[in-house]
Design a protein around this motif. Structure first.
Motif, short mmCIF file in Angstrom:
data_model
loop_
_atom_site.label_atom_id
_atom_site.label_comp_id
_atom_site.label_asym_id
_atom_site.label_seq_id
_atom_site.Cartn_x
_atom_site.Cartn_y
_atom_site.Cartn_z
N ALA A 77 22.09 -0.28 7.68
CA ALA A 77 22.55 0.15 9.00
C ALA A 77 23.51 1.33 8.89
CB ALA A 77 23.21 -1.01 9.73
N PHE A 78 24.49 1.23 7.99
CA PHE A 78 25.46 2.32 7.86
C PHE A 78 24.84 3.57 7.24
CE2 PHE A 78 28.64 -0.82 8.90
CZ PHE A 78 29.64 -0.08 9.51
N SER A 79 23.84 3.40 6.38
CA SER A 79 23.18 4.59 5.84
C SER A 79 22.43 5.33 6.94
CB SER A 79 22.23 4.21 4.70
OG SER A 79 21.15 3.41 5.15
N ALA A 80 21.78 4.58 7.85
CA ALA A 80 21.12 5.23 8.99
C ALA A 80 22.14 5.91 9.89
CB ALA A 80 20.32 4.19 9.78
N ALA A 81 23.29 5.26 10.08
CA ALA A 81 24.35 5.85 10.91
C ALA A 81 24.92 7.10 10.26
CB ALA A 81 25.45 4.82 11.15
N VAL A 82 25.13 7.05 8.95
CA VAL A 82 25.65 8.21 8.23
C VAL A 82 24.65 9.36 8.29
CG1 VAL A 82 26.19 9.11 5.92
CG2 VAL A 82 27.19 6.95 6.69
N SER A 83 23.36 9.05 8.16
CA SER A 83 22.33 10.09 8.22
C SER A 83 22.39 10.84 9.55
CB SER A 83 20.95 9.47 8.03
OG SER A 83 19.93 10.45 8.09
N THR A 84 22.50 10.08 10.65
CA THR A 84 22.56 10.71 11.97
C THR A 84 23.88 11.45 12.17
OG1 THR A 84 21.13 9.02 12.94
CG2 THR A 84 22.51 10.28 14.46
N ARG A 139 21.04 -14.54 -9.45
CA ARG A 139 22.36 -14.60 -10.07
C ARG A 139 22.92 -13.22 -10.41
NH1 ARG A 139 24.65 -19.08 -14.22
NH2 ARG A 139 26.81 -18.38 -14.10
N PHE A 140 22.13 -12.39 -11.08
CA PHE A 140 22.58 -11.03 -11.41
C PHE A 140 21.98 -9.99 -10.47
CE2 PHE A 140 23.24 -13.27 -15.46
CZ PHE A 140 24.56 -12.92 -15.69
N TYR A 141 20.81 -10.28 -9.94
CA TYR A 141 20.16 -9.35 -9.02
C TYR A 141 21.05 -9.09 -7.80
CZ TYR A 141 16.23 -7.42 -6.28
OH TYR A 141 15.40 -6.61 -5.55
N ALA A 142 21.83 -10.09 -7.40
CA ALA A 142 22.69 -9.95 -6.22
C ALA A 142 23.66 -8.78 -6.35
CB ALA A 142 23.46 -11.24 -5.97
N PHE A 143 24.10 -8.47 -7.57
CA PHE A 143 25.07 -7.40 -7.74
C PHE A 143 24.46 -6.02 -7.46
CE2 PHE A 143 27.08 -10.86 -10.03
CZ PHE A 143 28.38 -10.75 -9.58
N ASP A 144 23.15 -5.96 -7.38
CA ASP A 144 22.50 -4.70 -7.01
C ASP A 144 22.90 -4.29 -5.60
OD1 ASP A 144 20.66 -2.54 -7.54
OD2 ASP A 144 19.29 -3.50 -6.13
N GLN A 145 23.19 -5.27 -4.75
CA GLN A 145 23.57 -4.96 -3.37
C GLN A 145 24.88 -4.18 -3.33
OE1 GLN A 145 21.08 -5.81 -1.32
NE2 GLN A 145 20.21 -6.67 -3.19
N MET A 146 25.80 -4.49 -4.24
CA MET A 146 27.06 -3.74 -4.31
C MET A 146 26.79 -2.30 -4.73
SD MET A 146 29.41 -6.62 -6.18
CE MET A 146 30.73 -5.45 -6.48
N MET A 147 25.94 -2.12 -5.71
CA MET A 147 25.60 -0.78 -6.18
C MET A 147 24.94 0.04 -5.08
SD MET A 147 26.67 -1.13 -9.27
CE MET A 147 26.97 -2.43 -10.47
N LEU A 148 24.10 -0.62 -4.29
CA LEU A 148 23.37 0.08 -3.24
C LEU A 148 24.30 0.56 -2.12
CD1 LEU A 148 20.11 -2.06 -2.94
CD2 LEU A 148 20.45 0.09 -4.16
N SER A 149 25.49 -0.02 -2.02
CA SER A 149 26.47 0.47 -1.05
C SER A 149 26.78 1.94 -1.30
CB SER A 149 27.76 -0.35 -1.11
OG SER A 149 27.52 -1.69 -0.75
N PHE A 150 26.81 2.31 -2.57
CA PHE A 150 27.00 3.72 -2.93
C PHE A 150 25.70 4.50 -2.81
CE2 PHE A 150 30.63 1.77 -5.04
CZ PHE A 150 31.63 2.73 -4.91
N VAL A 151 24.65 3.98 -3.43
CA VAL A 151 23.40 4.74 -3.55
C VAL A 151 22.80 5.06 -2.18
CG1 VAL A 151 21.06 4.74 -4.46
CG2 VAL A 151 22.92 3.77 -5.82
N PHE A 152 22.65 4.06 -1.31
CA PHE A 152 22.01 4.27 -0.01
C PHE A 152 22.82 5.23 0.87
CE2 PHE A 152 19.02 0.40 0.63
CZ PHE A 152 18.41 0.69 -0.59
N ILE A 153 24.15 5.03 0.91
CA ILE A 153 24.98 5.86 1.78
C ILE A 153 25.01 7.30 1.28
CG2 ILE A 153 27.28 6.20 2.72
CD1 ILE A 153 25.97 3.74 3.84
N MET A 154 25.15 7.48 -0.02
CA MET A 154 25.17 8.83 -0.57
C MET A 154 23.82 9.52 -0.38
SD MET A 154 27.49 8.22 -4.00
CE MET A 154 27.90 9.93 -4.30
N ASN A 155 22.75 8.79 -0.56
CA ASN A 155 21.42 9.36 -0.32
C ASN A 155 21.26 9.79 1.13
OD1 ASN A 155 20.47 9.19 -2.92
ND2 ASN A 155 19.27 7.34 -2.60
N ALA A 156 21.79 8.98 2.05
CA ALA A 156 21.71 9.33 3.47
C ALA A 156 22.43 10.64 3.75
CB ALA A 156 22.30 8.20 4.33
N TYR A 157 23.57 10.81 3.12
CA TYR A 157 24.33 12.05 3.29
C TYR A 157 23.57 13.24 2.70
CZ TYR A 157 27.80 15.66 2.31
OH TYR A 157 28.46 16.86 2.22
#
Length: 450
Positions: free
Chosen positions: A289-296, A358-376
């Motif tokens: 949601a925030f990546s879409a908002a940042v993109s706009t 168990r470990f896959y869940a931590f990918d969501q934290m990483m994506l907070s950076f990746v998705f938002i920066m990609n949107a920008y």
């Protein structure tokens, strides 16, 4: 024309959050009715039906994100033109997009329906669920036209700063989907096929409601002579949209390859993988949601000549998403089984799901950076960069690591979940280096630039 000017005028945290919240609620509702498919089928049908939805959903996800990626080119164009108050150009690019995406929708639907049986075998569906997978895939492919139409209309709405209308669409379609799921799966015992019928029905309603909102609100003035394929405007959409679409297609295709690896572990692991993906998608909703908002917001501010404000929207989005996903991921690491139990009573599925998240869940934290920066970066017109770094980390790290771990002696679903956060961490490093390069380039005196 009625545009949302708060994105270029109000304080960044306030404007970004206010715009993102309706998108977040819409995304949560979308994942809700997708998750309801899994929950109802898991409770009132067989494990084979759950496996069918898990397997076929991966291909449908590939199609959806590919269309969404291409339509991002439309959002960025509309956003930049809205920020620059270029009303006539909005009509031109929207008119071209209507024809372009209609052609794409038909071009995708026909071959997918014709070869749905062969595609199921390519997906390596477990033998027990082949019949159910074929039915689910065929029915859902009939709704590609509605998915495409909905994406185009909501991209236009987001581009002009309207995030509330898409929420209304999703509320209506979610209610219909949940009711239809219950009736078709529990009452009529239609299993995966019933869930598929409920899904395409909700997609049709989403498209109709979104189109109605666009027409009734008169958010744009569309001129009849603009509704045709134009080399200029197709190129404008494609320059941004094609790299994003190709990236989304290939990255999501990697999920299909990973699903094949998971399916080799058996039907319980296949079902667990699908349930885990649905669960973790919930954690990713704020980021999406925030990546879409940042993109706009970034696109509008770039169009309005405010690049620093566009960059500020990126870091604001990263901070907010990181706070949310960190809390969710910590809980998932310790009590992932509690999330899996919401969808199934099968102990084998629960255990496989617990290990996977168990470990896959931590990918969501990483994506907070990746998705938002990609949107920008996409809003700035650097969609080729986002494509390149995503493909590098996906196909040089995540997929090979998943295949390697899957073939190790004594491998479990826990090992399959490790490559995701590793590849995303590398993506973050690449993005930070590129961001530093852009800042240095922007700060270079004009006399020193080529």
């Amino acid at each position: 024309m009625d545009y949302n000017e708060s994105l270029i005028r109000d304080p960044v945290p306030k404007a970004l959050t206010r715009f993102a919240i309706p998108l977040l609620l819409a995304n949560l509702l979308q994942i809700l009715y997708s998750t309801v498919d899994m929950w109802i089928v898991g409770r009132f049908a067989s494990t084979a039906d759950v496996s069918a939805i898990s397997t076929a959903s991966m291909l449908l996800y590939v199609i959806t994100v590919t269309i969404a990626g291409l339509s991002t080119g439309l959002t960025v164009n509309v956003g930049q033109f809205a920020g620059a108050r270029r009303h006539r150009d909005i009509s031109r690019v929207v008119g071209c997009a209507i024809v372009l995406f209609a052609v794409i929708a038909v071009g995708l639907t026909i071959p997918l329906l014709a070869f749905s049986g062969q595609i199921v075998h390519l997906l390596n569906a477990p033998a027990e669920s082949i019949s159910q997978t074929k039915s689910y895939l065929f029915i859902c492919c009939c709704g590609i036209v509605f998915i495409t139409g909905y994406n185009v209309v909501t991209c236009i709405l987001r581009g002009i700063g309207d995030s509330k209308s898409p929420l209304i669409c999703v509320i209506v379609s979610s209610v219909v989907n949940i009711i239809a799921d219950y009736i078709l799966v529990k009452v009529f015992h239609m299993g995966a096929a019933g869930a598929a019928l409920a899904t395409i029905g909700s997609q049709l309603i989403s498209f109709v409601v979104a189109l109605t909102c666009l027409i009734v609100k008169k958010s744009i003035v569309l001129h009849r002579e603009d509704v045709h394929l134009s080399r200029e405007w197709c190129g404008s959409i494609a320059r941004i949209g094609i790299p994003i679409s190709l990236q989304e297609f290939l990255v999501s295709l990697s999920f299909v390859l990973i699903t094949r690896v998971i399916n080799d572990f058996g039907v319980a692991a296949s079902a667990a993988g699908g349930i885990a993906e649905k669960t973790l998608n919930i954690a990713c909703m704020p980021t999406i949601a925030f990546s879409a908002a940042v993109s706009t917001m970034a696109a509008q501010n770039i169009g309005a000549g405010q690049p620093k404000r566009a960059r500020q929207s990126m870091w604001t989005g990263v901070f907010i998403c990181l706070v949310i996903t960190t809390a969710f991921c910590c809980f998932t690491f310790f009590r992932g089984d509690a999330l899996i139990r919401l969808f199934t009573k099968d102990p084998d599925v629960i255990e496989n799901g617990r290990l996977y998240v168990r470990f896959y869940a931590f990918d969501q934290m990483m994506l907070s950076f990746v998705f938002i920066m990609n949107a920008y970066f996409n809003a700035c017109g650097h969609s080729v960069f986002t494509m390149v770094h995503s493909l590098i980390t996906t196909f040089l790290l995540r997929v090979p690591m998943t295949i390697l771990f899957g073939r190790m002696a004594g491998a479990t679903m826990m090992h399959i979940g490790i490559p995701a956060p590793v590849s995303s961490l590398v993506s973050i490093i690449i993005c930070l280096v590129f961001l530093a390069y852009l800042k240095k380039k922007d700060s270079t005196p004009e006399s020193l630039k080529n």
